[in-house]
Design a protein around this motif. Structure first.
Motif, PDB file in Angstrom:
ATOM      1  N   ARG A 161       5.360   5.060   1.570  1.00  0.00           N
ATOM      2  CA  ARG A 161       5.836   6.412   1.849  1.00  0.00           C
ATOM      3  C   ARG A 161       6.399   6.508   3.261  1.00  0.00           C
ATOM      4  O   ARG A 161       7.437   7.149   3.490  1.00  0.00           O
ATOM      5  CB  ARG A 161       4.697   7.415   1.657  1.00  0.00           C
ATOM      6  N   GLN A 162       5.737   5.901   4.212  1.00  0.00           N
ATOM      7  CA  GLN A 162       6.197   5.982   5.596  1.00  0.00           C
ATOM      8  C   GLN A 162       7.620   5.428   5.733  1.00  0.00           C
ATOM      9  O   GLN A 162       8.483   6.042   6.373  1.00  0.00           O
ATOM     10  CB  GLN A 162       5.244   5.222   6.511  1.00  0.00           C
ATOM     11  N   ASP A 214       0.837  -1.190   0.000  1.00  0.00           N
ATOM     12  CA  ASP A 214       0.000   0.000   0.000  1.00  0.00           C
ATOM     13  C   ASP A 214       0.877   1.248   0.000  1.00  0.00           C
ATOM     14  O   ASP A 214       1.940   1.290   0.630  1.00  0.00           O
ATOM     15  CB  ASP A 214      -0.935   0.008   1.212  1.00  0.00           C
ATOM     16  N   SER A 215       0.446   2.270  -0.724  1.00  0.00           N
ATOM     17  CA  SER A 215       1.283   3.453  -0.912  1.00  0.00           C
ATOM     18  C   SER A 215       1.542   4.194   0.390  1.00  0.00           C
ATOM     19  O   SER A 215       2.618   4.775   0.574  1.00  0.00           O
ATOM     20  CB  SER A 215       0.642   4.393  -1.939  1.00  0.00           C
ATOM     21  N   ASP A 216       0.574   4.189   1.312  1.00  0.00           N
ATOM     22  CA  ASP A 216       0.787   4.860   2.588  1.00  0.00           C
ATOM     23  C   ASP A 216       1.951   4.229   3.351  1.00  0.00           C
ATOM     24  O   ASP A 216       2.810   4.927   3.901  1.00  0.00           O
ATOM     25  CB  ASP A 216      -0.485   4.813   3.438  1.00  0.00           C
ATOM     26  N   TYR A 233      -7.891   4.971   3.171  1.00  0.00           N
ATOM     27  CA  TYR A 233      -6.501   5.022   2.687  1.00  0.00           C
ATOM     28  C   TYR A 233      -6.476   5.764   1.366  1.00  0.00           C
ATOM     29  O   TYR A 233      -7.495   6.326   0.917  1.00  0.00           O
ATOM     30  CB  TYR A 233      -5.924   3.607   2.564  1.00  0.00           C
ATOM     31  N   GLU A 234      -5.325   5.776   0.712  1.00  0.00           N
ATOM     32  CA  GLU A 234      -5.138   6.547  -0.513  1.00  0.00           C
ATOM     33  C   GLU A 234      -6.124   6.167  -1.615  1.00  0.00           C
ATOM     34  O   GLU A 234      -6.585   7.018  -2.379  1.00  0.00           O
ATOM     35  CB  GLU A 234      -3.699   6.388  -1.007  1.00  0.00           C
ATOM     36  N   SER A 253      -4.617  14.208   1.433  1.00  0.00           N
ATOM     37  CA  SER A 253      -5.204  12.895   1.196  1.00  0.00           C
ATOM     38  C   SER A 253      -5.723  12.269   2.489  1.00  0.00           C
ATOM     39  O   SER A 253      -6.828  11.698   2.515  1.00  0.00           O
ATOM     40  CB  SER A 253      -4.170  11.973   0.548  1.00  0.00           C
ATOM     41  N   LEU A 254      -4.945  12.371   3.544  1.00  0.00           N
ATOM     42  CA  LEU A 254      -5.375  11.796   4.825  1.00  0.00           C
ATOM     43  C   LEU A 254      -6.673  12.443   5.305  1.00  0.00           C
ATOM     44  O   LEU A 254      -7.551  11.756   5.844  1.00  0.00           O
ATOM     45  CB  LEU A 254      -4.274  11.976   5.869  1.00  0.00           C
ATOM     46  N   GLN A 286       0.142  14.575   1.027  1.00  0.00           N
ATOM     47  CA  GLN A 286      -0.133  13.476   1.946  1.00  0.00           C
ATOM     48  C   GLN A 286      -1.123  13.896   3.023  1.00  0.00           C
ATOM     49  O   GLN A 286      -2.039  13.154   3.367  1.00  0.00           O
ATOM     50  CB  GLN A 286       1.165  12.967   2.585  1.00  0.00           C
TER      51      GLN A 286
END
Length: 415
Positions: free
Chosen positions: A71-72, A66-68, A185-186, A379-380, A376
């Motif tokens: 990125r983290q 998952d993209s989230d 999520y995204e 989006s959140l 980010q």
């Protein structure tokens, strides 16, 4: 300044600097990328390593799917100035953030032109910030409406037509769900962005500094709620991501799926009989007679600012994004290529990408997510405020406008 620094590094690399300790062997590069299920990325890394004539080898550091989560992990390592961050697979929405933070190196203009020659302009734009290329398109992406030809003889063109068809199938006791992303999520933000754009609007203004969310956003929220209140909604919708939708469709419980083309090679492998019945068409619009605007996606490759092997990393990126690897990524993994001429290459189409024309049309009409270094955070706020889908309402848009306005001040650099 960054492009000048990378240009100097590239020149040194061309003069034979090993970067690995005085010619002791090939430089070991690390490519941070998600675990692409077909194995196409791993094969690209192996082929490019073998083809480098001993200059480098590429190891893959697998990120979450998952993209989230991706990125983290990237942000934490980059903030710590991890020198192993050689090649970074960036979601198309991260370019501005990573550029502003100084985490990715801009490519010199001449090299940028070479690396992106023949690529779709829209894909190149996703890797560009303030007129500099920071990331080379690896693949682009756009969702289609996938449907069961044995259940749906005439594909719907609008959101309402899709729900009507699903309702009819439910009344007949047939598979009828519309599979689409609904978890917080995204992917849920992407759904909202596609709906807003398909209603004729956008989330932010063109320069990404002010919130819009006018009447088109109201139509978008109403569309989400209409699906939530319909028999077309999968009972698990509020927890579903792209792969959950793929699986539900493959197992036969759905008639429709709004998803990326990775679902096609998966179905051919896991349920060949059902794969024969898969049709595809453009994402459903909210305005009859007007095209839909599904959100452009994909991944780009950047050189990490703290890498000790930037010249080799840039050369490896040129190889990884090359034609042969793009074809394999598409045929094996369903990932849409960024090389424009492939979409009319009959050998490519007949070789396993029969929906190339539909993807190309979707890309021509695609919308983009808000372009801001604070993406980010934006989006959140969208995913949080409008979750779960069954609670989405026009009354929440005022709250969302305020939350996004606050997010624009955060600069989006906190993981």
């Amino acid at each position: 300044m960054g492009a000048l620094v990378l240009a100097a590094v590239l020149a040194l690399g061309a003069c034979g600097g090993s970067g690995a300790g005085g010619g002791a062997g090939p430089v070991r590069l690390t490519w941070y990328v998600y675990n692409e299920s077909s194995g196409a990325f791993a094969k690209a890394a192996a082929d490019c390593s073998a083809g480098s004539n001993g200059r480098y080898t590429i190891g893959v550091n697998v990120l979450p799917n998952d993209s989230d989560g991706q990125r983290q992990q990237l942000v934490r390592r980059l903030a710590a100035e991890d020198s192993s961050m050689d090649i970074l697979a960036l979601d198309v929405t991260w370019t501005a953030e990573f550029a502003e933070a100084g985490w990715a190196m801009p490519f010199p203009a001449a090299q940028a032109r070479t690396l992106t020659d023949g690529m779709l302009p829209a894909a190149v734009e996703t890797g560009t910030w303030e007129d500099q290329l920071y990331a080379v398109p690896l693949n682009t992406n756009a969702q289609l409406l996938w449907y069961r030809k044995d259940l749906v003889p005439q594909p719907p063109r609008t959101w309402d037509e899709m729900l009507t068809a699903a309702r009819r199938l439910a009344e007949e006791g047939k598979p009828h769900y519309v599979e689409v992303q609904g978890a917080q999520y995204e992917g849920y933000t992407v759904l909202f962005n596609s709906l807003v754009a398909s209603a004729g609007g956008q989330i932010l203004n063109d320069d990404g500094t002010e919130v819009e969310l006018g009447a088109p956003a109201e139509r978008a929220v109403e569309a989400i709620r209409a699906l939530a209140d319909s028999p077309a909604a999968d009972p698990s919708w509020s927890n579903q991501r792209e792969d959950d939708n793929r699986l539900a469709f493959e197992t036969g419980s759905a008639a429709f799926q709004l998803n990326y083309p990775f679902i096609y090679p998966s179905a051919r492998q896991n349920n060949p009989e059902l794969a024969e019945q898969i049709g595809w068409t453009q994402w459903p619009t909210l305005v009859p007679g007007q095209p839909s605007h599904s959100t452009i996606g994909g991944y780009n490759l950047a050189v990490g600012a703290h890498s000790r092997h930037q010249a080799e990393a840039a050369d490896a990126i040129a190889c990884i994004t090359g034609r042969d690897n793009q074809i394999r990524n598409a045929i094996d993994g369903g990932l849409p290529p960024t090389l424009e001429d492939l979409y009319t290459d009959q050998r490519f189409i007949d070789g396993g990408y029969p929906f190339a024309a539909a993807i190309y049309t979707a890309l021509q009409n695609a919308s983009v997510r808000p372009q801001t270094p604070a993406y980010q955070s934006v989006s959140l706020q969208i995913a949080h405020t409008l979750s779960p889908p069954s609670s989405a309402s026009t009354g929440r848009l005022s709250q969302l406008r305020g939350a996004i306005a606050d997010a624009l001040e955060s600069k989006g650099l906190v993981p």
